[in-house]
Design an enzyme around this catalytic site. Structure first.
Site, PDB file in Angstrom:
ATOM      1  N   GLY A 172       0.632   0.940   0.303  1.00 24.89           N
ATOM      2  CA  GLY A 172       1.935   1.580   0.076  1.00 24.89           C
ATOM      3  C   GLY A 172       2.765   0.923  -1.012  1.00 24.89           C
ATOM      4  N   LEU A 214      -0.057   0.498  -5.728  1.00 26.42           N
ATOM      5  CA  LEU A 214      -1.159  -0.095  -6.504  1.00 26.42           C
ATOM      6  C   LEU A 214      -2.475   0.655  -6.242  1.00 26.42           C
ATOM      7  CD1 LEU A 214      -0.309  -3.901  -6.039  1.00 26.42           C
ATOM      8  CD2 LEU A 214       0.282  -2.406  -7.958  1.00 26.42           C
ATOM      9  N   SER A 215      -2.350   1.842  -5.670  1.00 25.62           N
ATOM     10  CA  SER A 215      -3.499   2.744  -5.477  1.00 25.62           C
ATOM     11  C   SER A 215      -4.559   2.228  -4.529  1.00 25.62           C
ATOM     12  CB  SER A 215      -4.154   3.070  -6.824  1.00 25.62           C
ATOM     13  OG  SER A 215      -3.359   3.956  -7.496  1.00 25.62           O
ATOM     14  N   SER A 216      -4.121   1.764  -3.370  1.00 24.48           N
ATOM     15  CA  SER A 216      -5.099   1.336  -2.375  1.00 24.48           C
ATOM     16  C   SER A 216      -5.928   2.533  -1.899  1.00 24.48           C
ATOM     17  CB  SER A 216      -4.398   0.654  -1.199  1.00 24.48           C
ATOM     18  OG  SER A 216      -3.411   1.494  -0.668  1.00 24.48           O
ATOM     19  N   ASP A 265      -5.267   7.668 -10.792  1.00 20.88           N
ATOM     20  CA  ASP A 265      -5.643   6.513  -9.962  1.00 20.88           C
ATOM     21  C   ASP A 265      -7.155   6.462  -9.755  1.00 20.88           C
ATOM     22  OD1 ASP A 265      -2.928   6.481  -9.854  1.00 20.88           O
ATOM     23  OD2 ASP A 265      -2.772   7.074  -7.751  1.00 20.88           O
TER      24      ASP A 265
HETATM   25  C1  GLA Z   1       0.642   8.562  -7.942  1.00 21.07           C
HETATM   26  C2  GLA Z   1      -0.420   9.640  -8.110  1.00 21.07           C
HETATM   27  C3  GLA Z   1      -0.918   9.690  -9.567  1.00 21.07           C
HETATM   28  C4  GLA Z   1       0.250   9.811 -10.543  1.00 21.07           C
HETATM   29  C5  GLA Z   1       1.315   8.746 -10.225  1.00 21.07           C
HETATM   30  C6  GLA Z   1       2.550   8.918 -11.069  1.00 21.07           C
HETATM   31  O1  GLA Z   1       0.081   7.311  -8.142  1.00 21.07           O
HETATM   32  O2  GLA Z   1      -1.520   9.392  -7.267  1.00 21.07           O
HETATM   33  O3  GLA Z   1      -1.820  10.761  -9.730  1.00 21.07           O
HETATM   34  O4  GLA Z   1       0.789  11.094 -10.520  1.00 21.07           O
HETATM   35  O5  GLA Z   1       1.698   8.766  -8.866  1.00 21.07           O
HETATM   36  O6  GLA Z   1       2.266   8.716 -12.410  1.00 21.07           O
END
Ligand code: GLA
Length: 409
Positions: free
Chosen positions: A150, A153-155, A200
């Site tokens: 959360g 950082l795209s976990s 991501d």
């Molecule tokens: C999240 C989404 C991405 C992108 C960003 C904002 O991380 O998963 O696809 O839209 O927000 O840039």
């Protein structure tokens, strides 16, 4: 998580000397990898056959542009989801999440949605792969992660790509990074229910050590841009977690679509600043500001990729600062804490530029910092942010890492 402090201390001391930094990153990765292998053995009673790793990301610039068919410039970071795994004869997936101390399993013959949080990402990947025609074999796996959940950082993308790599390893199909990124996105959109863009998953699949990835989110054409030696990327975690982010995210997407429809183009990627300005009076003021951010950030992202390749860190910093203002005022996805930490960073010596990163509303910002000033930078920002907010931030230097990978054990 004892290695975590070890990472901060050591990295702080040696930053600027690339080889030693890389060595430390390798050591840390090895220790997480070894712990995944060891814990797999402990949990399942025999050694794993593979260990897969998929990284989280920070985005240098190009925010909320991916779902407008625009441009982004993320880096894969040296924090990742790891899965130690072994094929099994049954067409089932048996999982243990080490950090959450939770186990789960599901059948590949009939995948049910059960709202089991983290398991749903893996089921979503399995479903998307089967739907795309990949025949899947079963496996048992132990999952561990060094990416905070959360924090922006795209976990989740890392979990999706690690799962895809695990299925590829046991089922024997070739790894095609961009295709697997699409599979991850489908899992998140169609199974988990978050209508995300492609950034991501692309960077988690395709990152490269020492490089940012310039992505054209319409064609999925990519270019690696090498990071100049005179810049460190610092992650500034505000210690706040985003609330209501999905509904706000979807609302922004709708506003962007509305603007594109009004301007008569397939996506905001196709709008020039002049075309937008000429129609500004006729557009709803909020929708206009949303579009203004996207159009300007697309331009900034292309300029930033050029600045990086020319090793012009000053220019990069200016673009990063401008992007934050636009996200704060026009796109309105920042938060008081993100603004505060960005301001602390920008006022600290050695900082080229700082901005929020990811979807927003909490989580992390990034700063581009002179390597010789980075140690003092981290300390000063932590003190000043704590003074201003009463919150204890987590601040760490990250290095650009490789995308999802598999090792035979
Ligand atoms: C999240 C989404 C991405 C992108 C960003 C904002 O991380 O998963 O696809 O839209 O927000 O840039």
């Amino acid at each position: 998580m004892s290695w975590h402090c070890f990472f901060l201390d050591l990295t702080g001391r040696v930053i600027g000397r690339r080889q030693r930094c890389t060595l430390i990153v390798i050591l840390i990765n090895m220790s997480t990898q070894e712990s995944a292998i060891r814990e797999f053995e402990r949990h399942f009673g025999h050694p794993p056959a593979y260990v897969v790793r998929a990284p989280g990301r920070v985005n240098l610039i190009g925010e909320h542009t991916d779902y407008n068919d625009g441009f982004v410039l993320p880096i894969a970071i040296d924090r990742a989801v790891w899965i130690a795994l072994r094929p099994i004869s049954a067409r089932r997936v048996c999982l243990h999440a080490l950090d959450l101390k939770q186990s789960a399993e599901f059948s590949l013959a009939h995948i049910d949605r059960e709202n089991q949080k983290w398991v749903e990402y893996i089921k979503g990947v399995a479903g998307a792969l089967q739907h795309a025609g990949y025949p899947l074999a079963g496996w048992e796996g132990l999952i561990t992660s060094s990416i905070p959940i959360g924090a922006g950082l795209s976990s989740s993308a890392a979990l999706e790509l690690a799962a895809a790599r695990a299925f590829a390893a046991v089922s024997g199909f070739p790894w095609e990074a961009a295709k697997m990124a699409r599979i991850g996105q489908q899992a998140e959109r169609d199974w988990v229910g978050v209508n995300c863009g492609i950034m991501d998953q692309m960077i988690s699949a395709m990152g490269r050590t020492g490089h940012a990835l310039f992505i054209d989110c319409r064609s999925l054409k990519t270019d690696w841009v090498s990071l100049p030696p005179d810049m460190a990327v610092v992650v500034l975690d505000t210690a706040t977690r985003r609330g209501l982010v999905d509904s706000a995210y979807n609302e922004r997407r709708q506003q962007c679509n509305l603007a594109a429809r009004f301007l008569g183009v397939p996506a905001l990627r196709d709008v020039s600043q002049t075309a937008l300005e000429s129609k500004s009076a006729a557009l709803d003021p909020v929708v206009y500001r949303r579009a203004r951010h996207v159009v300007a950030d697309n331009i900034r992202t292309r300029q930033a990729a050029r600045a990086l390749s020319q090793e012009d860190t000053v220019k990069l910093g200016q673009l990063v600062n401008a992007s934050h203002i636009s996200l704060r005022d026009d796109f309105e996805v920042s938060s008081p804490e993100l603004d505060q930490i960005v301001e602390c960073a920008q006022q600290t010596s050695g900082c080229y530029g700082a901005r929020m990163t990811g979807a927003g509303f909490g989580g992390c910002a990034i700063a581009i910092v002179r390597p010789d000033a980075v140690q003092n930078f981290c300390k000063t920002v932590a003190i000043n942010y704590r003074k201003a907010t009463g919150l204890q931030p987590e601040i760490f230097i990250c290095s650009a890492a490789d995308g999802a990978a598999v090792d035979a054990v």
